[in-house]
Design a protein around this motif. Structure first.
Motif, PDB file in Angstrom:
ATOM      1  N   MET A  33      16.961  18.167  41.660  1.00 46.61           N
ATOM      2  CA  MET A  33      18.020  18.484  41.249  1.00 46.61           C
ATOM      3  C   MET A  33      18.548  18.143  40.491  1.00 46.61           C
ATOM      4  O   MET A  33      18.726  18.150  39.539  1.00 46.61           O
ATOM      5  CB  MET A  33      18.491  16.841  42.347  1.00 46.61           C
ATOM      6  N   TYR A  80      30.814  16.165  42.588  1.00 41.23           N
ATOM      7  CA  TYR A  80      31.015  16.816  43.849  1.00 41.23           C
ATOM      8  C   TYR A  80      32.503  16.159  43.795  1.00 41.23           C
ATOM      9  O   TYR A  80      33.103  15.009  43.733  1.00 41.23           O
ATOM     10  CB  TYR A  80      30.022  15.895  45.072  1.00 41.23           C
ATOM     11  N   ILE A 136      32.205  26.032  46.146  1.00 45.91           N
ATOM     12  CA  ILE A 136      31.751  26.430  46.712  1.00 45.91           C
ATOM     13  C   ILE A 136      32.735  25.953  48.224  1.00 45.91           C
ATOM     14  O   ILE A 136      33.669  25.892  48.869  1.00 45.91           O
ATOM     15  CB  ILE A 136      30.693  25.444  47.817  1.00 45.91           C
ATOM     16  N   ILE A 178      24.369  28.281  47.927  1.00 47.60           N
ATOM     17  CA  ILE A 178      23.018  27.062  47.976  1.00 47.60           C
ATOM     18  C   ILE A 178      21.854  27.474  47.537  1.00 47.60           C
ATOM     19  O   ILE A 178      21.265  27.152  46.903  1.00 47.60           O
ATOM     20  CB  ILE A 178      23.217  26.100  49.361  1.00 47.60           C
ATOM     21  N   ARG A 222      30.156  29.531  59.115  1.00 42.05           N
ATOM     22  CA  ARG A 222      30.364  28.536  57.726  1.00 42.05           C
ATOM     23  C   ARG A 222      30.541  29.971  57.046  1.00 42.05           C
ATOM     24  O   ARG A 222      31.449  29.317  56.138  1.00 42.05           O
ATOM     25  CB  ARG A 222      28.440  28.172  57.237  1.00 42.05           C
ATOM     26  N   GLU A 262      22.628  18.118  47.343  1.00 40.02           N
ATOM     27  CA  GLU A 262      21.279  18.061  47.862  1.00 40.02           C
ATOM     28  C   GLU A 262      22.359  18.282  49.567  1.00 40.02           C
ATOM     29  O   GLU A 262      23.123  18.019  50.280  1.00 40.02           O
ATOM     30  CB  GLU A 262      21.393  16.594  48.354  1.00 40.02           C
ATOM     31  N   THR A 263      21.235  18.947  50.117  1.00 43.27           N
ATOM     32  CA  THR A 263      21.498  20.334  51.363  1.00 43.27           C
ATOM     33  C   THR A 263      21.608  18.618  52.655  1.00 43.27           C
ATOM     34  O   THR A 263      20.447  17.773  52.408  1.00 43.27           O
ATOM     35  CB  THR A 263      20.571  20.949  51.560  1.00 43.27           C
ATOM     36  N   HIS A 284      17.609  18.257  53.388  1.00 43.10           N
ATOM     37  CA  HIS A 284      16.847  17.264  52.432  1.00 43.10           C
ATOM     38  C   HIS A 284      17.132  16.299  52.430  1.00 43.10           C
ATOM     39  O   HIS A 284      17.041  15.204  52.997  1.00 43.10           O
ATOM     40  CB  HIS A 284      17.213  17.710  51.038  1.00 43.10           C
ATOM     41  N   LEU A 309      25.805  21.855  52.672  1.00 40.07           N
ATOM     42  CA  LEU A 309      25.428  20.577  51.731  1.00 40.07           C
ATOM     43  C   LEU A 309      25.784  18.954  52.456  1.00 40.07           C
ATOM     44  O   LEU A 309      26.212  19.035  53.596  1.00 40.07           O
ATOM     45  CB  LEU A 309      26.942  20.159  51.293  1.00 40.07           C
TER      46      LEU A 309
END
Lengths: 284, 155
Positions: free
Chosen positions: A1, A6, A30, A37, A108, B23-24, B27, B65
């Motif tokens: 990761m 964020y 985003i 993603i 989305r 992070e999705t 997940h 997300l």
């Protein structure tokens, strides 16, 4: 990761302040995330901040102002597909939005993301081009407007500078009764990337075509207007002869490549067939 | 690694954990909230196995997300029905033989539920369109479509 920051602005003012900041590295915008993603899994951003614009309400509105339709960059495909203003005044855009991906991605995926991602196959691009749409940008340097046809610079490259964000698209609704539509040719009926896509807006007055717009996806490095074909139709009474010339002009001005979905030759052939089929009802 | 607090109402219960920026939701659901009923099929939005309901909309949790679900309601197959109290869709899938390996089933039923919530009497074409984001490698779809039509008739 990745070790990203964020940031979740809830107003345009906050968003612009974040973009103007030297803050926590490059801003990666985003919204729906349906392109970004999967992209980030292979291309991990370094020293960056993920700036989530999906919470900025002004960016997802769809409204009419001073005779122009304004579509927020964060409006989703599902929003556009079912919006009464779009369905009434520019239904070809709703048709295209309804064919992007599948129902879940449509909930989305945003129109701003579809355009900014700059795939030559972007389904909303041909309708927006056929509608002479403009792209409205905001950034630390101020606001600007770019005609969409000048926004696509090259394969997967748009005229978007670092720190800029697409705020909305604006367009003038076609004349009442204009002949308009969108066709997507793909390897299956849903959830596919187009082999060829075609959008058209034709305004006919007293039997003659006073305005001709045709735009295609997946036949060039960028979504494009078929300006030679448009010129053949412009001002003419549509008949078999001019239709044949227009189809020939369209085939000559596209530059499709061969890839895993189709050969260039097939795309060139299919684009002409699709254009002919869209013109045939005009022959009466 | 920078992490942020995540609070979601998962199947009616508020849950909390820490997640990273990229992070999705998939997940977070599987690795942090024990929601193993949500499956990872392709992790790129093509298969629909990871489908969940987010504020009434079916979405690919692999393309959302985790932080984008913060403060919101997430419903998985377990929030749709249980062994003790199955939803009509689950009954119909069982009765019509629409489950083989079962891997697609959770996501398929999530999409079918949203379809029927919005359109209680879909045509066959509308059923196909509503499920067009969910792939099944086993059944050939016929039984799945029949199951959804069966459930629609009973609901």
């Amino acid at each position: 990761m990745h070790d990203l920051t964020y940031i979740n602005p809830s107003t345009m003012a906050e968003l612009l302040s974040v973009l103007g900041d030297d803050g926590p590295g490059t801003a990666v915008l985003i919204a729906g995330g349906t392109n970004l993603i999967p992209f980030m899994r292979e291309n991990k951003p370094e020293n960056a901040a993920l700036v989530d614009i999906s919470g900025v309400a002004e960016l997802s509105s769809i409204e009419e102002e001073d005779g122009r339709i304004k579509i927020g960059a964060a409006a989703t495909m599902a929003d556009i597909e079912s919006n009464s203003l779009i369905l009434q005044k520019a239904p070809l855009l709703a048709q295209a939005a309804a064919m992007v991906g599948n129902p879940m991605t449509r909930n989305r995926a945003t129109i701003g993301g579809n355009i900014a991602n700059a795939s030559p196959a972007a389904d909303t691009a041909p309708p927006l081009l056929a509608l002479d749409a403009s792209v409205h940008l905001a950034g630390p340097g101020g606001d600007s407007v770019v005609p969409l046809k000048d926004f696509f610079l090259d394969y997967r490259k748009v005229k978007l500078d670092p720190g800029q964000v697409i705020t909305h698209f604006s367009l003038a609704a076609p004349a009442q009764g204009a002949y308009q539509g969108f066709e997507k040719l793909g390897l299956r009926d849903a959830a596919c990337i187009s082999v060829v896509s075609l959008a058209w807006v034709l305004e006919i007055e007293a039997g003659a075509c006073v305005k001709a717009r045709a735009a295609l996806g997946s036949v060039a490095p960028v979504p494009m207007r078929a300006q030679k074909a448009e010129a053949v139709l412009q001002g003419e009474k549509p008949d078999q002869e001019s239709m044949t010339r227009a189809v020939g002009a369209l085939r000559s001005e596209i530059s499709p490549v061969s890839d895993l979905r189709a050969s260039g030759a097939y795309r060139r052939h299919a684009a002409g067939v699709m254009f002919e089929r869209c013109l045939r009802p005009l022959l009466g | 690694m920078k992490t942020y607090p995540l609070k979601i109402k998962l199947n009616g219960k508020w849950r909390q954990t820490q997640v990273s920026a990229a992070e999705t939701l998939l997940h977070a659901l599987r690795e942090k909230l024990d929601a193993f009923e949500v499956k990872n099929g392709c992790e790129q939005g093509d298969c629909g196995a990871c489908a969940v309901i987010l504020d009434g909309m079916n979405v690919n949790s692999c393309l959302t997300l985790a932080l984008q679900a913060d403060g919101r309601e997430v419903t998985t197959i377990k929030g749709i029905g249980s062994r003790a109290e199955p939803h009509q869709l689950q009954e119909s899938f069982w009765e019509k033989g629409a489950v083989q390996c079962g891997f697609c089933s959770a996501g398929m039923i999530v999409s079918a539920k949203v379809l029927l919530d919005e359109n209680p009497s879909p045509s066959r074409q509308e059923v196909k369109k509503g499920l067009s984001g969910n792939i099944c490698r086993c059944t050939g779809y016929t039984k799945i479509i029949e199951a959804v039509e069966h459930a629609a008739a009973k609901l």
